[in-house]
Design an enzyme around this catalytic site. Structure first.
Site: not given
Ligand code: IMP
Ligand code: ZN
Length: 347
Positions: A16, A18, A106-107, A176, A206, A287
């Site tokens: 995990h 990002h 992806p952006r 997010g 979360e 994270d």
């Protein structure tokens, strides 16, 4: 147990992480230099203070999600994204990580499309594999703030790239701001990816939202991230907890992230212990090692010291994590590596 070397030497799997939350200050500095040298616009000032969230930081969870835009401004071209990826992979390997499932959203940017974003990550991972011993795979992220058409588009891209690069892409995930979006609306996109063969992991619990947690558990993801508000003591219900206990879905646990975002008050009261005692598979993860100024070896050390685990239990934790990797074809190699370490160190 205090020896930092032991925790670095222990072969670890990171499931995990990002990408844009994992950029270290050194990597960000290098990206800033790259921007300056190539005449690219650099909107980040004094980013270290703004980017890192330490214990006691006064920002709330939603504020925390704004810090990612600082990293995003440094990874908006194929060149900077590739550089950020290769530097970050090297850092995970240097910290004793033998397998990494990197995840990223992806952006579209003025310089690249979502398709180019994924292509760039795949190429950077393949290039790094030529000189790294660490095995890296990619999980494609969908942001909870995405409109549904965008979520569908990302799922389609993930499927297309999974078919093209089955040795790199292994899964899809939902992440997010947990206050944004509605899980059920992402189910069609996630189901499509699941049916195509991608593994699924969901950021789950979360914040206190038992209805959503139930819907997520019923979806039967291959793993969940965080899993905080599931036990009644932590904002879950008897039903959410008993369902997790029954399904035994592996939980990616991120101690420092949870403490620094104030999702749990401190390490001692972290739900790791509840999960561990209930024999729910737990995987120690970072994270966002850059945002939360940590590393995987540090997370193991914190966990072991907080919950007084023995060396044997620590090694078992790392060994068990190998069972839950999404790349089925590397599980045995990782298992053997861990067994060899246990044997060599007489644990
Ligand atoms: P990226 O996907 O590589 O751009 O990494 C940063 C993104 O990861 C953020 O914009 C969030 O969408 C997501 N993210 C990072 N940490 C967390 C977390 O703790 N909870 C939920 N989402 C997160
Ligand atoms: Zn996360």
């Amino acid at each position: 147990m205090d020896s930092e070397t032991f925790f670095v030497d222990l072969p670890k799997v990171e499931l995990h992480a990002h990408l844009n939350g994992s950029l270290s200050p050194a990597t960000m500095l290098q990206l800033k230099r790259y921007h300056a040298d190539s005449g690219l616009e650099d909107k980040t000032n004094a980013f270290f203070d703004e980017f890192q969230i330490g214990a006691g930081d006064s920002r709330n969870l939603t504020d925390c999600f704004q810090v990612f835009s600082i990293a995003h401004s440094l990874t908006s071209t194929p060149e900077t994204l590739a550089l950020a990826t290769s530097l970050t992979l090297q850092e995970f390997q240097d910290d004793g990580c033998c397998y990494l499932e990197l995840r990223s959203t992806p952006r579209d940017t003025p310089q690249m499309s979502k398709l180019q974003y994924i292509e760039t990550l795949v190429q950077a991972i393949q290039k790094s594999s030529l000189h790294l011993t660490m095995i890296t795979r990619l999980i494609v992220s969908i942001n909870r703030r995405s409109p549904l058409e965008e979520a569908e588009q990302i799922a389609d891209l993930a499927i297309e790239y999974y078919k093209k690069y089955p040795d790199v892409i292994v899964g899809i995930e939902l992440s997010g701001d947990p206050m944004a979006g509605v899980f059920q609306e992402f189910v069609p996109a996630l189901s499509k990816a699941k049916e195509a063969g991608l593994k699924v992991t969901l950021h789950c619990g979360e914040v206190c939202n038992p209805e959503e947690v139930m819907a997520m558990l019923k979806f039967k993801p291959d793993r969940i991230g965080h899993g905080i508000c599931i036990h009644p003591k932590y904002g879950g219900t008897e039903e959410t907890w008993s369902t997790l206990c029954k399904l035994k879905i592996p939980v990616e646990v991120c101690l420092t992230s949870n403490v620094n975002t104030k999702s749990v008050p401190d390490y001692d009261s972290h739900h790791f212990k509840l999960l561990y005692d209930a024999e729910i598979p737990v995987i120690i993860c970072t994270d966002d090692k850059g945002v939360f100024a940590t590393s995987l070896s540090r997370e193991y050390q914190i966990c072991v010291n907080t919950f007084s685990l023995t060396s044997y239990q620590t090694a078992r934790l790392a060994l068990n994590a190998c069972q839950y990797v999404f790349a089925d074809n590397v599980r045995k190699t990782l298992n053997d590596k861990l067994l060899n370490f246990i044997d060599k160190n007489s644990l």
